[in-house]
Motif scaffolding. Structure first.
Motif, mmCIF file in Angstrom:
data_model
loop_
_atom_site.group_PDB
_atom_site.id
_atom_site.type_symbol
_atom_site.label_atom_id
_atom_site.label_comp_id
_atom_site.label_asym_id
_atom_site.label_seq_id
_atom_site.Cartn_x
_atom_site.Cartn_y
_atom_site.Cartn_z
ATOM 1 N N ILE A 244 0.818 -1.208 0.000
ATOM 2 C CA ILE A 244 0.000 0.000 0.000
ATOM 3 C C ILE A 244 0.857 1.265 0.000
ATOM 4 C CG2 ILE A 244 -2.001 -1.083 1.088
ATOM 5 C CD1 ILE A 244 -1.078 0.097 3.760
ATOM 6 N N ILE A 245 2.181 1.084 -0.084
ATOM 7 C CA ILE A 245 3.090 2.228 -0.194
ATOM 8 C C ILE A 245 3.821 2.106 -1.524
ATOM 9 C CG2 ILE A 245 5.016 3.491 0.816
ATOM 10 C CD1 ILE A 245 4.396 2.180 3.485
ATOM 11 N N PRO A 246 3.545 2.992 -2.481
ATOM 12 C CA PRO A 246 4.274 2.947 -3.755
ATOM 13 C C PRO A 246 5.779 2.966 -3.505
ATOM 14 C CG PRO A 246 2.458 4.486 -3.877
ATOM 15 C CD PRO A 246 2.560 4.079 -2.436
ATOM 16 N N GLN A 247 6.516 2.286 -4.343
ATOM 17 C CA GLN A 247 7.948 2.101 -4.104
ATOM 18 C C GLN A 247 8.841 3.165 -4.723
ATOM 19 O OE1 GLN A 247 9.153 -0.882 -2.061
ATOM 20 N NE2 GLN A 247 7.141 -0.038 -1.567
ATOM 21 N N ASP A 248 8.357 3.891 -5.698
ATOM 22 C CA ASP A 248 9.249 4.782 -6.431
ATOM 23 C C ASP A 248 8.633 6.156 -6.712
ATOM 24 O OD1 ASP A 248 11.384 2.797 -6.952
ATOM 25 O OD2 ASP A 248 9.822 1.832 -8.150
ATOM 26 N N GLY A 249 9.525 7.120 -6.865
ATOM 27 C CA GLY A 249 9.199 8.407 -7.432
ATOM 28 C C GLY A 249 8.100 9.202 -6.759
ATOM 29 N N ILE A 250 7.393 9.958 -7.588
ATOM 30 C CA ILE A 250 6.390 10.887 -7.101
ATOM 31 C C ILE A 250 5.210 10.171 -6.454
ATOM 32 C CG2 ILE A 250 5.096 11.037 -9.263
ATOM 33 C CD1 ILE A 250 5.955 13.933 -6.837
ATOM 34 N N ALA A 251 4.913 8.953 -6.912
ATOM 35 C CA ALA A 251 3.803 8.212 -6.317
ATOM 36 C C ALA A 251 4.095 7.895 -4.851
ATOM 37 C CB ALA A 251 3.549 6.919 -7.096
ATOM 38 N N ARG A 252 5.321 7.495 -4.562
ATOM 39 C CA ARG A 252 5.706 7.220 -3.180
ATOM 40 C C ARG A 252 5.671 8.494 -2.337
ATOM 41 N NH1 ARG A 252 8.322 3.605 0.042
ATOM 42 N NH2 ARG A 252 9.677 4.479 1.657
ATOM 43 N N LEU A 253 6.248 9.557 -2.894
ATOM 44 C CA LEU A 253 6.262 10.833 -2.180
ATOM 45 C C LEU A 253 4.845 11.308 -1.889
ATOM 46 C CD1 LEU A 253 7.883 13.189 -1.022
ATOM 47 C CD2 LEU A 253 7.851 14.219 -3.311
ATOM 48 N N ASN A 254 3.941 11.145 -2.854
ATOM 49 C CA ASN A 254 2.566 11.584 -2.683
ATOM 50 C C ASN A 254 1.884 10.816 -1.551
ATOM 51 O OD1 ASN A 254 0.163 13.114 -3.697
ATOM 52 N ND2 ASN A 254 -0.602 11.050 -4.125
ATOM 53 N N ALA A 255 2.075 9.495 -1.515
ATOM 54 C CA ALA A 255 1.464 8.689 -0.458
ATOM 55 C C ALA A 255 2.000 9.071 0.915
ATOM 56 C CB ALA A 255 1.712 7.207 -0.726
ATOM 57 N N LEU A 256 3.320 9.266 1.020
ATOM 58 C CA LEU A 256 3.918 9.613 2.305
ATOM 59 C C LEU A 256 3.551 11.033 2.728
ATOM 60 C CD1 LEU A 256 7.437 7.947 1.934
ATOM 61 C CD2 LEU A 256 5.390 7.057 3.086
ATOM 62 N N LYS A 257 3.400 11.920 1.728
ATOM 63 C CA LYS A 257 2.982 13.292 2.040
ATOM 64 C C LYS A 257 1.595 13.305 2.668
ATOM 65 C CE LYS A 257 0.640 15.766 -0.696
ATOM 66 N NZ LYS A 257 0.063 16.558 -1.806
ATOM 67 N N TRP A 258 0.667 12.557 2.076
ATOM 68 C CA TRP A 258 -0.684 12.514 2.620
ATOM 69 C C TRP A 258 -0.710 11.850 3.990
ATOM 70 C CZ3 TRP A 258 -4.087 15.755 1.274
ATOM 71 C CH2 TRP A 258 -4.220 16.172 -0.041
ATOM 72 N N GLN A 259 0.119 10.821 4.171
ATOM 73 C CA GLN A 259 0.193 10.226 5.498
ATOM 74 C C GLN A 259 0.682 11.253 6.518
ATOM 75 O OE1 GLN A 259 2.126 6.346 7.734
ATOM 76 N NE2 GLN A 259 3.406 7.428 6.276
ATOM 77 N N GLY A 260 1.696 12.039 6.130
ATOM 78 C CA GLY A 260 2.225 13.055 7.036
ATOM 79 C C GLY A 260 1.183 14.089 7.413
ATOM 80 N N LEU A 261 0.413 14.550 6.425
ATOM 81 C CA LEU A 261 -0.647 15.522 6.703
ATOM 82 C C LEU A 261 -1.690 14.913 7.643
ATOM 83 C CD1 LEU A 261 -1.956 18.332 5.960
ATOM 84 C CD2 LEU A 261 -3.390 17.013 4.406
ATOM 85 N N ALA A 262 -2.098 13.683 7.350
ATOM 86 C CA ALA A 262 -3.118 13.032 8.171
ATOM 87 C C ALA A 262 -2.627 12.823 9.602
ATOM 88 C CB ALA A 262 -3.514 11.690 7.547
ATOM 89 N N ASP A 263 -1.377 12.413 9.755
ATOM 90 C CA ASP A 263 -0.831 12.199 11.102
ATOM 91 C C ASP A 263 -0.836 13.505 11.891
ATOM 92 O OD1 ASP A 263 -0.451 9.558 10.510
ATOM 93 O OD2 ASP A 263 1.739 9.625 10.518
ATOM 94 N N GLY A 264 -0.442 14.599 11.247
ATOM 95 C CA GLY A 264 -0.457 15.893 11.924
ATOM 96 C C GLY A 264 -1.864 16.334 12.280
ATOM 97 N N MET A 265 -2.810 16.089 11.375
ATOM 98 C CA MET A 265 -4.206 16.434 11.624
ATOM 99 C C MET A 265 -4.761 15.631 12.796
ATOM 100 S SD MET A 265 -7.378 16.355 8.887
ATOM 101 C CE MET A 265 -7.375 14.559 8.699
ATOM 102 N N MET A 266 -4.422 14.339 12.858
ATOM 103 C CA MET A 266 -4.900 13.502 13.958
ATOM 104 C C MET A 266 -4.295 13.949 15.288
ATOM 105 S SD MET A 266 -5.142 9.675 12.245
ATOM 106 C CE MET A 266 -3.496 9.585 11.547
ATOM 107 N N ALA A 267 -3.006 14.289 15.266
ATOM 108 C CA ALA A 267 -2.360 14.748 16.495
ATOM 109 C C ALA A 267 -2.992 16.046 16.984
ATOM 110 C CB ALA A 267 -0.864 14.942 16.253
#
Length: 213
Positions: free
Chosen positions: A84-107
């Protein structure tokens, strides 16, 4: 493996959703605990926080993002899923970016809720307003970026955002925050997945304890 979790923790729910989306739920025993009082948790995790994943060799893994990354690797290696985590390039960065935003929002949502339970003379209006702004600004960013959170190509960032939005509803059922209709329509589609119907937020009760052998 064993997973210590609490049913009110958004970070626990994120990991439990990931388990199911990765097809690993039968490989993990889920153990409900009270992280504030359970000494068993601190014996494994010096932070005494959930989620905490215990590996077969006894190693404890902390923090939801780290746990999800590990589980993604396990699923890929075992053939349980394509991950569920893309392995390369912009797709991976996009998934991790959204996770980061969501984690901050939850905190921010959790901190705001905790502060709201304090006596009025023990609160900081400045801090509470800052947390509230972080939550609403995150919702606005989700609306603006909804096109990159496609339901047919969901990833860890997608699941994290959905958990975060439902955590806002759980902690603020009076709809203190404005979640636009377009976002709620997207939430409704995504929430039909079994990974979400099986991990709904709720206050703890005796029937929560669940083992998956």
């Amino acid at each position: 493996m064993q997973l210590y979790y609490a049913p009110t923790s958004p970070f626990s729910r994120k990991v439990r959703v990931a388990l199911r989306e990765l097809g690993l739920e039968k490989q993990v025993r889920e153990i409900l605990i009270d992280p504030w009082t359970d000494d068993a948790l601190r014996a494994h995790n010096p932070l005494a926080k959930v989620p905490t994943l215990i590996l077969p060799d006894g190693m404890a893994v902390y923090e939801s993002a780290v746990i999800c990354d590990y589980l993604d690797q396990v699923a890929r290696a075992s053939g349980a899923s394509d991950g569920i985590i893309p392995q390369d390039g912009i797709a991976r960065l996009n998934a991790l970016k959204w996770q980061g935003l969501a984690d901050g929002m939850m905190a921010a949502t959790g901190r705001l809720f905790a502060d709201a339970q304090r006596p009025e003379d023990d609160r900081s209006d400045f801090v509470m307003e800052r947390q509230a702004q972080a939550v609403q600004s995150s919702i606005d960013a989700i609306l603006d970026g909804l096109a990159s959170l496609r339901t047919e190509d969901a990833h860890l960032g997608t699941y994290s955002v959905l958990v975060g939005l439902y955590y806002i509803d759980f902690r603020w059922p009076d709809r203190r925050f404005d979640i636009p209709v377009r976002v709620r329509d997207w939430m409704a589609i995504m929430s039909e997945r079994e990974a979400f119907t099986e991990t709904v937020f709720h206050l703890p009760h005796d029937t929560d304890a669940k083992s998956i052998d």
